[in-house]
Design a protein around this motif. Sequence first.
Motif, PDB file in Angstrom:
ATOM      1  N   GLU A  52       0.820  -1.216   0.000  1.00  0.00           N
ATOM      2  CA  GLU A  52       0.000   0.000   0.000  1.00  0.00           C
ATOM      3  C   GLU A  52       0.854   1.266   0.000  1.00  0.00           C
ATOM      4  O   GLU A  52       0.498   2.268  -0.617  1.00  0.00           O
ATOM      5  CB  GLU A  52      -0.961   0.000   1.194  1.00  0.00           C
ATOM      6  N   LYS A  53       1.990   1.218   0.690  1.00  0.00           N
ATOM      7  CA  LYS A  53       2.906   2.368   0.670  1.00  0.00           C
ATOM      8  C   LYS A  53       3.488   2.540  -0.735  1.00  0.00           C
ATOM      9  O   LYS A  53       3.635   3.675  -1.223  1.00  0.00           O
ATOM     10  CB  LYS A  53       4.032   2.163   1.683  1.00  0.00           C
ATOM     11  N   ARG A  55       2.022   1.727  -3.527  1.00  0.00           N
ATOM     12  CA  ARG A  55       0.953   2.281  -4.359  1.00  0.00           C
ATOM     13  C   ARG A  55       0.843   3.795  -4.146  1.00  0.00           C
ATOM     14  O   ARG A  55       0.691   4.573  -5.095  1.00  0.00           O
ATOM     15  CB  ARG A  55      -0.374   1.600  -4.028  1.00  0.00           C
ATOM     16  N   GLU A  56       0.932   4.208  -2.888  1.00  0.00           N
ATOM     17  CA  GLU A  56       0.873   5.637  -2.564  1.00  0.00           C
ATOM     18  C   GLU A  56       2.058   6.378  -3.173  1.00  0.00           C
ATOM     19  O   GLU A  56       1.907   7.472  -3.736  1.00  0.00           O
ATOM     20  CB  GLU A  56       0.872   5.798  -1.042  1.00  0.00           C
ATOM     21  N   GLN A  93       1.755  -9.166  -4.436  1.00  0.00           N
ATOM     22  CA  GLN A  93       1.031  -7.893  -4.323  1.00  0.00           C
ATOM     23  C   GLN A  93       1.909  -6.727  -4.771  1.00  0.00           C
ATOM     24  O   GLN A  93       1.440  -5.814  -5.468  1.00  0.00           O
ATOM     25  CB  GLN A  93       0.568  -7.682  -2.883  1.00  0.00           C
ATOM     26  N   VAL A  97       1.222  -4.245  -7.929  1.00  0.00           N
ATOM     27  CA  VAL A  97       1.151  -2.782  -7.832  1.00  0.00           C
ATOM     28  C   VAL A  97       2.006  -2.153  -8.925  1.00  0.00           C
ATOM     29  O   VAL A  97       1.610  -1.168  -9.571  1.00  0.00           O
ATOM     30  CB  VAL A  97       1.605  -2.302  -6.437  1.00  0.00           C
TER      31      VAL A  97
END
Length: 346
Positions: A52-53, A55-56, A93, A97
Motif C-alpha cells: 500500500e505504501k 501504491r501511494e 502484491q 502494484v
Amino acid sequence: MQAVKTTLTRLLGIRVPVVCGAMAGGTNVRLAVEVTQGGGFGFVGAAFIPPEKLREDLSFVRDSFPDLGQKPLPIGIGFIGWLLDTKEEAAKQLIDVVVESNVQALWLAFGNDLYRWIEYARTTSAGTSSTRRPLIFVQVTSVEEALLAANEWKADVIVAQGNESGGHGGASTPSTFTLVSEILAALPGDNAPPVLAAGGMANGTQVASYLTLGAAGAVLGTRFLLTPESPYSDVQKKTLLAAKSGSTTRTLALDYARGTYGWPKGIDGRGIRNKIVDDIDSGIPHEIVREKLTKGTQDGDADYMVTWSGTGVGLMHEIKPAKDVMAELHTDIVRQLQRSQTLLQD
C-alpha cells in the motif's frame, strides 16, 4: 547539451545513459523522479516497502509527470529476489502494484529463482488488457548469469555489477571493467540486450569510458546517496563525504549486525568499514553488535551505523540536488566523448 544516443536511451526514451541504482534504504520516489526529470532514469529500491505504501508512492510519481497520459511511469522499481521468496503473497502484491501502476521498469537481483518473478511480472492478471508490462532489468555478477538472463529469461537490460560496487554484490566478482568486457564479448550481435556498467563510478568521464567500451549506459549508486533527495541520514552522508576509496570493505559483518542472513551463496556487501566490522571480525556475538547498531543509529554514531558505499566515494566531495548531479554527469559525458574523438584526428 546534446543527447547521448545508445540502445538504453532509445529503449527508455531518455537523454543521458545514466541510471540511479535500485538501492533499498538509499532511494525513494522523490529521488527517482528527480533523476528522470534530469534526463536519466531513476529506480527505487523497494525491498522493504509494503504494497500500500508503494501504491501511494507511485501516485506521487504520476502527479510529478502530469502530461504522461497513458504512457508508463518513467521510473523503475527494484526488488531483491530472496526477500520476495520469503513473503510470497506480499511479493505478488508488490509486483501487481508495479504492473497496475504502469511502471516502466522492474529491476531484480540476488535470488535463487529470479525467473519465477520475471515470469510472474509478465503473466499476472493485474492491470488491464492495455497495461504495458514493465521492462525487466536483471542485475548480474558473472558472465554465466548474464547469458542466462539474456538468452533464457529474455531480460530487456543486463546490469553488470562489478566488485567495486557499493551495497550487495558478488564477493569474488571481477572488476566492473573486466566483467563488462567479458559480458559484451559473450553477448555479441544486434539482438543482445543493452548492458549497463555498475560499480565504482563517480563522474561522467568514467561513464563515457564505459560507453566507448561498448556498454549502453551506466548505473551510479553512491553518487545519488549524496543528494538532498536521498533518504540516507545526515550522518551517513557526512561519512561518505569524509571517506576515501580505501575506506570501504567487502564483508558480511554489516548484514550480521542487521540480522539479514538470507543472501544467496557468494554474495556480500561493500560499505564503510567501522567498529561494526571490527567487532564482528573479533568474534563479538552478532546479537550484541546488533544492539550497538540500534543504539548507534538512534544516537547518530557513525561507528555503529551501516553506510553502504562503492569505491568511487573518494571522488565525491559535495551534496547537491539530483538534477544538478544529472546535469554535471551529462556535461562530463558529452565533453569526454568529444575529447576522445580528437584521438582520431590527423
